[in-house]
Design an enzyme around this catalytic site. Structure first.
Site, PDB file in Angstrom:
ATOM      1  N   LYS A   7     -17.038 122.686  38.812  1.00 32.03           N
ATOM      2  CA  LYS A   7     -16.860 122.289  37.616  1.00 32.03           C
ATOM      3  C   LYS A   7     -17.729 123.030  36.456  1.00 32.03           C
ATOM      4  CE  LYS A   7     -17.272 118.486  34.236  1.00 32.03           C
ATOM      5  NZ  LYS A   7     -17.517 117.059  34.152  1.00 32.03           N
ATOM      6  N   GLU A  18     -25.619 125.449  45.566  1.00 36.39           N
ATOM      7  CA  GLU A  18     -25.056 125.815  46.839  1.00 36.39           C
ATOM      8  C   GLU A  18     -23.663 126.334  46.764  1.00 36.39           C
ATOM      9  OE1 GLU A  18     -26.033 123.060  45.432  1.00 36.39           O
ATOM     10  OE2 GLU A  18     -27.001 121.372  47.023  1.00 36.39           O
ATOM     11  N   GLY A  38     -16.614 115.267  37.893  1.00 34.71           N
ATOM     12  CA  GLY A  38     -16.693 115.943  39.320  1.00 34.71           C
ATOM     13  C   GLY A  38     -15.824 115.095  40.224  1.00 34.71           C
ATOM     14  N   ARG A  39     -16.383 113.772  40.520  1.00 36.43           N
ATOM     15  CA  ARG A  39     -15.843 112.913  41.299  1.00 36.43           C
ATOM     16  C   ARG A  39     -14.571 112.337  41.219  1.00 36.43           C
ATOM     17  NH1 ARG A  39     -20.317 111.465  38.760  1.00 36.43           N
ATOM     18  NH2 ARG A  39     -20.477 109.792  37.548  1.00 36.43           N
ATOM     19  N   GLU A  89     -22.072 107.798  43.351  1.00 35.73           N
ATOM     20  CA  GLU A  89     -22.642 108.370  42.132  1.00 35.73           C
ATOM     21  C   GLU A  89     -22.258 107.970  40.800  1.00 35.73           C
ATOM     22  OE1 GLU A  89     -23.142 113.008  42.740  1.00 35.73           O
ATOM     23  OE2 GLU A  89     -21.267 112.915  41.206  1.00 35.73           O
ATOM     24  N   HIS A 112     -16.424 100.627  67.580  1.00 33.00           N
ATOM     25  CA  HIS A 112     -17.198 100.940  68.870  1.00 33.00           C
ATOM     26  C   HIS A 112     -18.572 101.661  68.166  1.00 33.00           C
ATOM     27  CE1 HIS A 112     -14.277  99.820  71.724  1.00 33.00           C
ATOM     28  NE2 HIS A 112     -13.453 100.432  70.768  1.00 33.00           N
ATOM     29  N   LYS A 131     -32.778 118.750  42.302  1.00 28.32           N
ATOM     30  CA  LYS A 131     -32.451 120.219  41.954  1.00 28.32           C
ATOM     31  C   LYS A 131     -33.390 120.659  41.597  1.00 28.32           C
ATOM     32  CE  LYS A 131     -27.592 119.231  41.046  1.00 28.32           C
ATOM     33  NZ  LYS A 131     -26.492 119.295  39.770  1.00 28.32           N
TER      34      LYS A 131
END
Ligand code: F6P
Length: 547
Positions: free
Chosen positions: A205, A211, A265-266, A352, A383, A497
Site C-alpha cells: 500500500k 521488509e 491494508g488488512r 491489528e 491434536h 519499526k
C-alpha cells in the site's frame, strides 16, 4: 461504552448464566439463535446466552449507535479519525453502477477502471500475449508483500487451490508468496523458479514497508543478474497507492495497479492487492465471483435489521465474550484444510484492528476490548492445543465447516467418506466443549460450559470464500464500533519499526568505524548487538547468496 444504560445490566447478567448443557435442552432457543444468509448457516446456540442476552446486546448496539456507524462507513464518512480517512473497502466489491462517495467523488468508476485493467493484464499474461524478456510465457507469479498485502491473498489462494473450477483455471500456473524479510523466505519463494517464466508482483500500500522493499530489491537484483536490466519492465509489476514510489523503483506506471488510502491494508484483499495475484493465477472471472460473495454479505450487513444481521450478531457475541465474560481469546477453527491459512488472516484483521488501549477520543479504555485470535485447521488443532481448550482455560471457539468437500474420498470398506470423517469431528467438538462430562476421576472430567459458534458453508468456492471473508471483516468493525475504538488505524506497529531503523544505523556505523555499540541502547541490547557484530565478522558481504 460503559456509559451505555445496558452496560451495567449486561455486567450483572453475565454473573448469573446457566450451564450450556441446560440451555441446549431448549430447542426453541436454538432455533431463535440460528441464522442463515446466502446459504451460510450460523448457530449461536452454544454461546453463554439466555433469552435475555441477545436483547440486551442489541440494546447496547442501539445505544452505541451501531446502525449509524455502519451507515457512516458505507457512506464514506471519515470514520478513521486518527488518519482522517474514509473506510470504504465495501466500495471495492460494489457493482459497476453503484455510487459511493469519498469527499464528493464517486469512487466506484475508479475501482472498476483498476479492475478492468487487471482483467486485461492478467488475461494477456495468462494467454501468453504478454511475454518475458526472452519471449517466454510467464507462468509463475511471486507476490511480494507482507501483512495485509500478503495474508489475505495467501489465504484465498490456499482456499481455491483445490476447488475444481479454480484449479482447472490455474492449470500450468504457480503462485508463491514472499513476505518475511528473512532471506530464507526468498529462497523458498524462488525455489525452482525460472526467471524467464517468472513475474514478480510487488504488493505494498505504502511502497515503503522495509521488509517488502528489501525483498523487492532482492528480486530485482535476481532478475538483473539472470536476465539483464531490460527484464525488469517485463518481469516486475506493482500494486500500490503510492504510484510515485512505484515509478521511482523502476516500474513503468502502466504496469502499476492502484488503490486508495480509504482501503486499510488488512481490509485490502478485494482491492488490486488480491485482484492482481489471484486473477493471474485463476483468471479474473474467478476473482469476480469472490467479489460477488463479498458483495452478498455487504448488502446484508448494510440493510438487515440488527437482530437478523449476522456480522452484527458475530460482533456482538464477540463483545459479550471479550468484555462481559472476560474471555480474552478466540479460536478460529476451520474444519477445511483449504482454510488453514484463514486463522492467520483473521489474526491480523482482528488484532491489528481492535488491539487498542484508548477510545476514539484518546481516553484509556476502562473495559476489556479486543481479543487474541488464533487457530488451526481441524482436526490438526485437536491434536495440538484443544487439551487447553477442553480442560484448561475457557476459549470461545468459532467452528467453520463445509458441507461438500473440494476433494472427497470414498473407500468401499469405510462406512463414511473421508470428508464425513472430518465433519464428525466438526459436529462433535462444539458439544464436547459445551456439555462436558463428569467422571470419578478429576483428570478425566470435562466441566463443559465452553462457548462456541458453529458456521456451515455449503461448499468452498470463490463466492463462499468471499462471503466468509466479508463476514469476518464486518464482525471486526462491529466489535470496534461497540467498543468505541478506531479499528482502522495501526499506530501500535510504528515504535518497533523506528527502533529497528535505529539498530540498522548503529550496526552500519559500528561496522564502518569498528567502534562499540553506543550507550543510547540499554545494556541488554548492547550485549546482544555486540554478540551479533562479533559473529558477523569475516562474513563475505556481497552477492545473492543461495538465490
Ligand atoms: O504491519 C503494519 C502494516 O502497515 C499493515 O497494516 C500492513 O498490512 C502491512 O504493514 C504492509 O503494509 P504495506 O502494504 O504498506 O506494505
Amino acid at each position: 461504552m460503559d456509559g451505555a444504560p445496558s452496560y451495567p445490566k449486561l455486567r450483572a447478567h453475565a454473573e448469573s448464566l446457566p450451564h450450556l448443557k441446560h440451555l441446549l435442552e431448549d430447542a426453541a432457543r436454538t432455533d431463535a439463535l440460528t441464522f442463515e444468509q446466502g446459504g451460510i448457516l450460523l448457530d449461536f446456540s452454544r454461546q453463554n446466552a439466555t433469552a435475555e442476552t441477545l436483547p440486551l446486546l442489541l440494546d447496547l448496539a442501539r445505544e452505541r449507535g451501531l446502525e449509524s456507524s455502519i451507515k457512516s462507513m458505507f457512506s464514506g464518512e471519515h470514520i478513521n479519525e486518527t488518519e482522517g480517512r474514509a473506510v470504504l473497502h465495501v466500495a471495492l466489491r460494489a457493482p459497476r453502477d453503484a455510487t459511493i462517495f469519498d469527499q464528493g467523488a464517486n469512487v466506484v468508476p475508479e475501482v472498476w477502471s483498476v479492475l478492468d485493467k487487471i482483467r486485461a493484464f492478467s488475461g494477456k499474461v495468462r494467454d501468453g500475449s504478454w511475454k518475458g524478456v526472452t519471449g517466454k510465457t510467464l507462468t509463475h507469479v511471486v507476490a511480494i508483500g507482507i501483512g495485509g498485502s500478503y495474508l489475505g491473498p495467501a489465504f484465498v489462494h490456499m482456499a481455491l487451490e483445490n476447488e475444481p473450477e479454480a484449479s482447472e483455471a490455474a492449470s500450468g500456473r504457480e503462485l508463491t508468496f514472499l513476505a518475511n524479510v528473512d532471506p530464507v523466505d526468498c529462497v523458498n519463494a524462488l525455489k525452482g523458479a525460472d526467471p524467464e517464466t517468472t513475474l514478480a508482483v510487488i504488493v505494498s500500500k505504502t511502497f515503503t514497508t522495509a521488509e517488502t522493499m528489501r525483498n523487492a530489491r532482492t528480486v530485482r537484483a535476481w532478475f538483473k543478474s539472470k536476465l539483464g536490466e531490460a527484464s525488469i519492465a517485463k518481469h516486475m509489476v506493482a500494486v500500490s497507492t503510492n504510484l510515485k514510489g512505484v515509478e521511482e523503483f523502476g516500474i513503468d506506471p502502466e504496469n502499476a495497479f492502484g488503490f486508495w488510502d480509504w482501503v486499510g491494508g488488512r481490509f485490502s484483499v478485494s482491492s488490486a492487492v488480491g485482484a492482481l495475484p489471484l486473477s493471474l493465477q485463476y483468471g479474473f472471472d474467478v476473482f469476480e465471483s469472490f467479489l460477488k460473495g463479498m458483495r452478498d454479505i455487504d448488502g446484508h450487513f448494510a440493510s438487515a435489521p440488527l437482530e437478523k444481521n449476522i456480522p452484527v450478531l458475530m460482533g456482538l457475541f464477540n463483545v459479550w465474550n471479550a468484555t462481559f465474560l472476560k474471555l480474552g481469546t478466540c479460536a478460529v477453527l476451520p474444519y477445511a484444510q483449504a482454510l488453514s491459512k484463514f486463522p492467520a488472516h483473521v489474526q491480523q484483521l482482528s488484532m491489528e484492528s481492535n488491539g487498542k488501549g484508548v477510545d476514539m477520543a484518546g481516553n484509556p479504555l476502562s473495559y476489556e476490548a479486543g481479543e487474541i485470535d488464533f487457530g488451526e485447521a481441524g482436526t490438526n488443532g485437536q491434536h495440538s492445543f484443544y487439551q487447553l481448550v477442553h480442560q484448561g482455560r475457557i476459549v470461545p471457539a468459532e467452528f467453520i465447516g463445509v458441507l461438500k468437500s473440494q476433494a472427497d474420498v470414498f473407500l468401499s470398506e469405510e462406512g463414511s467418506s473421508s470428508h464425513e470423517e472430518l465433519l464428525c469431528n466438526f459436529f462433535a467438538q462444539p458439544d464436547a466443549l459445551a456439555l462436558g462430562t463428569t467422571t470419578d476421576n478429576p483428570h478425566r472430567n470435562f466441566e463443559g460450559n465452553r462457548p462456541s459458534l458453529s458456521m456451515l458453508l455449503p461448499v468452498l468456492n470463490a463466492f463462499t470464500v468471499g462471503q466468509l471473508l466479508a463476514l469476518y471483516e464486518h464482525r471486526v468493525a462491529v466489535s470496534g464500533f461497540i467498543w468505541g475504538i478506531n479499528s482502522f488505524d495501526q499506530w501500535g506497529v510504528e515504535l518497533g519499526k523506528v527502533l529497528a531503523g535505529k539498530v540498522r544505523s548503529e550496526l552500519v556505523r559500528c561496522r564502518a568505524e569498528g567502534g562499540e555499540v553506543g550507550h543510547s541502547f540499554n545494556h541488554s541490547t548492547r550485549k546482544m548487538l555486540a554478540r551479533y557484530l562479533e559473529a558477523s565478522k569475516g562474513v563475505e558481504r556481497v552477492g545473492l547468496g543461495r538465490l
